[in-house]
Write a protein that holds these residues in place. Sequence first.
Motif, PDB file in Angstrom:
ATOM      1  N   TYR A  49    -107.393  -0.312 -31.652  1.00 24.56           N
ATOM      2  CA  TYR A  49    -106.590   0.698 -30.629  1.00 24.56           C
ATOM      3  C   TYR A  49    -105.301   0.106 -30.010  1.00 24.56           C
ATOM      4  O   TYR A  49    -104.103   0.850 -30.227  1.00 24.56           O
ATOM      5  CB  TYR A  49    -107.638   0.875 -29.341  1.00 24.56           C
ATOM      6  CG  TYR A  49    -106.756   2.271 -28.686  1.00 24.56           C
ATOM      7  CD1 TYR A  49    -106.561   3.468 -29.237  1.00 24.56           C
ATOM      8  CD2 TYR A  49    -106.024   1.908 -27.391  1.00 24.56           C
ATOM      9  CE1 TYR A  49    -105.863   4.335 -28.635  1.00 24.56           C
ATOM     10  CE2 TYR A  49    -105.398   2.821 -26.860  1.00 24.56           C
ATOM     11  CZ  TYR A  49    -105.391   4.172 -27.435  1.00 24.56           C
ATOM     12  OH  TYR A  49    -104.494   5.207 -26.731  1.00 24.56           O
ATOM     13  N   GLN A  50    -105.481  -1.208 -29.627  1.00 27.30           N
ATOM     14  CA  GLN A  50    -103.820  -1.755 -29.145  1.00 27.30           C
ATOM     15  C   GLN A  50    -103.103  -2.018 -30.474  1.00 27.30           C
ATOM     16  O   GLN A  50    -101.809  -1.616 -30.117  1.00 27.30           O
ATOM     17  CB  GLN A  50    -104.324  -2.974 -28.272  1.00 27.30           C
ATOM     18  CG  GLN A  50    -102.895  -3.356 -27.782  1.00 27.30           C
ATOM     19  CD  GLN A  50    -103.253  -4.633 -26.768  1.00 27.30           C
ATOM     20  OE1 GLN A  50    -104.438  -5.379 -27.056  1.00 27.30           O
ATOM     21  NE2 GLN A  50    -102.341  -4.875 -25.800  1.00 27.30           N
ATOM     22  N   PHE A  53    -102.941  -0.008 -33.210  1.00 32.56           N
ATOM     23  CA  PHE A  53    -102.329   0.835 -34.046  1.00 32.56           C
ATOM     24  C   PHE A  53    -101.812   2.236 -33.000  1.00 32.56           C
ATOM     25  O   PHE A  53    -101.000   2.871 -33.487  1.00 32.56           O
ATOM     26  CB  PHE A  53    -103.459   1.779 -34.575  1.00 32.56           C
ATOM     27  CG  PHE A  53    -103.917   0.855 -35.886  1.00 32.56           C
ATOM     28  CD1 PHE A  53    -102.996   1.070 -37.025  1.00 32.56           C
ATOM     29  CD2 PHE A  53    -105.016   0.198 -35.796  1.00 32.56           C
ATOM     30  CE1 PHE A  53    -103.561   0.174 -38.169  1.00 32.56           C
ATOM     31  CE2 PHE A  53    -105.335  -0.673 -37.059  1.00 32.56           C
ATOM     32  CZ  PHE A  53    -104.547  -0.624 -38.229  1.00 32.56           C
ATOM     33  N   SER A  54    -102.202   1.959 -31.735  1.00 31.74           N
ATOM     34  CA  SER A  54    -101.685   3.076 -30.703  1.00 31.74           C
ATOM     35  C   SER A  54    -100.394   2.962 -30.343  1.00 31.74           C
ATOM     36  O   SER A  54     -99.581   3.893 -29.939  1.00 31.74           O
ATOM     37  CB  SER A  54    -102.724   3.090 -29.394  1.00 31.74           C
ATOM     38  OG  SER A  54    -102.533   2.009 -29.062  1.00 31.74           O
ATOM     39  N   MET A  87     -98.000   5.284 -32.080  1.00 32.48           N
ATOM     40  CA  MET A  87     -98.362   6.779 -31.915  1.00 32.48           C
ATOM     41  C   MET A  87     -97.651   7.532 -30.754  1.00 32.48           C
ATOM     42  O   MET A  87     -97.326   6.921 -29.926  1.00 32.48           O
ATOM     43  CB  MET A  87     -99.868   6.893 -32.060  1.00 32.48           C
ATOM     44  CG  MET A  87    -100.740   6.301 -32.776  1.00 32.48           C
ATOM     45  SD  MET A  87    -102.328   6.319 -32.684  1.00 32.48           S
ATOM     46  CE  MET A  87    -103.061   5.617 -34.157  1.00 32.48           C
ATOM     47  N   ALA A 114    -101.222  11.936 -29.909  1.00 35.88           N
ATOM     48  CA  ALA A 114    -102.081  10.941 -31.260  1.00 35.88           C
ATOM     49  C   ALA A 114    -102.854   9.862 -30.592  1.00 35.88           C
ATOM     50  O   ALA A 114    -103.925   9.537 -30.932  1.00 35.88           O
ATOM     51  CB  ALA A 114    -100.952  10.595 -32.215  1.00 35.88           C
ATOM     52  N   ALA A 115    -102.197   9.281 -29.759  1.00 36.06           N
ATOM     53  CA  ALA A 115    -103.023   7.941 -29.225  1.00 36.06           C
ATOM     54  C   ALA A 115    -104.112   8.343 -28.346  1.00 36.06           C
ATOM     55  O   ALA A 115    -105.031   7.706 -28.452  1.00 36.06           O
ATOM     56  CB  ALA A 115    -101.783   7.026 -28.388  1.00 36.06           C
ATOM     57  N   SER A 116    -103.717   9.392 -27.570  1.00 41.70           N
ATOM     58  CA  SER A 116    -105.015   9.992 -26.741  1.00 41.70           C
ATOM     59  C   SER A 116    -106.045  10.397 -27.544  1.00 41.70           C
ATOM     60  O   SER A 116    -107.295   9.976 -27.683  1.00 41.70           O
ATOM     61  CB  SER A 116    -104.436  11.075 -25.993  1.00 41.70           C
ATOM     62  OG  SER A 116    -105.566  11.933 -25.156  1.00 41.70           O
ATOM     63  N   ASP A 117    -106.057  11.188 -28.859  1.00 37.55           N
ATOM     64  CA  ASP A 117    -106.821  11.560 -29.842  1.00 37.55           C
ATOM     65  C   ASP A 117    -107.617  10.327 -30.342  1.00 37.55           C
ATOM     66  O   ASP A 117    -108.810  10.338 -30.626  1.00 37.55           O
ATOM     67  CB  ASP A 117    -106.414  12.563 -30.877  1.00 37.55           C
ATOM     68  CG  ASP A 117    -105.874  13.802 -30.162  1.00 37.55           C
ATOM     69  OD1 ASP A 117    -106.336  14.161 -29.158  1.00 37.55           O
ATOM     70  OD2 ASP A 117    -105.253  14.620 -30.867  1.00 37.55           O
ATOM     71  N   TYR A 118    -106.792   9.397 -30.716  1.00 33.59           N
ATOM     72  CA  TYR A 118    -107.302   8.274 -31.464  1.00 33.59           C
ATOM     73  C   TYR A 118    -108.208   7.397 -30.289  1.00 33.59           C
ATOM     74  O   TYR A 118    -109.288   6.975 -30.847  1.00 33.59           O
ATOM     75  CB  TYR A 118    -106.299   7.415 -31.711  1.00 33.59           C
ATOM     76  CG  TYR A 118    -106.561   5.980 -32.814  1.00 33.59           C
ATOM     77  CD1 TYR A 118    -107.425   6.175 -33.792  1.00 33.59           C
ATOM     78  CD2 TYR A 118    -106.109   4.924 -32.482  1.00 33.59           C
ATOM     79  CE1 TYR A 118    -107.808   5.046 -34.481  1.00 33.59           C
ATOM     80  CE2 TYR A 118    -106.189   3.672 -33.192  1.00 33.59           C
ATOM     81  CZ  TYR A 118    -107.207   3.831 -34.179  1.00 33.59           C
ATOM     82  OH  TYR A 118    -107.499   2.841 -34.775  1.00 33.59           O
ATOM     83  N   ALA A 119    -107.997   7.227 -29.271  1.00 29.61           N
ATOM     84  CA  ALA A 119    -108.624   6.749 -28.131  1.00 29.61           C
ATOM     85  C   ALA A 119    -110.054   7.456 -28.248  1.00 29.61           C
ATOM     86  O   ALA A 119    -111.394   6.643 -27.955  1.00 29.61           O
ATOM     87  CB  ALA A 119    -108.075   6.578 -26.879  1.00 29.61           C
TER      88      ALA A 119
END
Length: 240
Positions: free
Chosen positions: A214-215, A217-218, A221, A225-230
């Motif tokens: 996460y760290q 790739f986010s 973003m 998008a970072a929120s959705d990915y998390a």
Amino acid sequence: MFEFAVEFSREGTVATVDLNRPDEGNKLTRDMMRLLTQKLHELAGREQLNTVILAARGPAFCLGRDGRGETPGALSAYDMREQSMAAVLDLYAAIRRVPVPVIAKVHGDALGFGAALAGACDITLAASEAKFAFSEIHHGIPPTMAMTAVMRHLSPKALAWLIYSGETITATRAVDIGLASVVLPQETFEEKVQAFVDELASRPRRNLATIKKYQSFSASMAPEAASDYAGALLALVRAS
């Protein structure tokens, strides 16, 4: 223990990479960088590991690159990039691709390439007497490759000062600007590092790998998008 100029060992879920050139300030040749990259790729595929430690022997962590035997004038620009520069860049990439945290155990000075190597790791534990510097500017070299290793951790202003000034900074200052994670007392450095590693090694691998993924790739973003990915990553972990 693997018998190479760069040595490797494993204890439980922890693998340790030992630069092992104390008489040379743990400087690395291009061949040693390639060897280290190869071993990091191997370690990345070992699902039983929870963390990888990058350590060194002697008074220094790493005083830079060992360029003896290199003849850059005999290479074309393309060959220099592929044969020489690639050894450095591939090593930084190998650290990023290890799915679990890579910890730099910086017990002494980390200069030039050594500072970039320490800063490229996910967690950089610095002893209180350790010093850091990107001194290439004093040798007529623009350290663009070293910058790529640490630029995601430092603000542009802090990085620019380090690179343009070539200043040697303390471990405390390195933490302040994001080059290191924490300063530990020199006299209890080994003990405190071991305690942290033991705790980290006891965590579920999937949690550690998810945090690193996460760290990694986010950062590039958009917030949404970072929120959705998390949420997606956490859902996958919770559902498994």
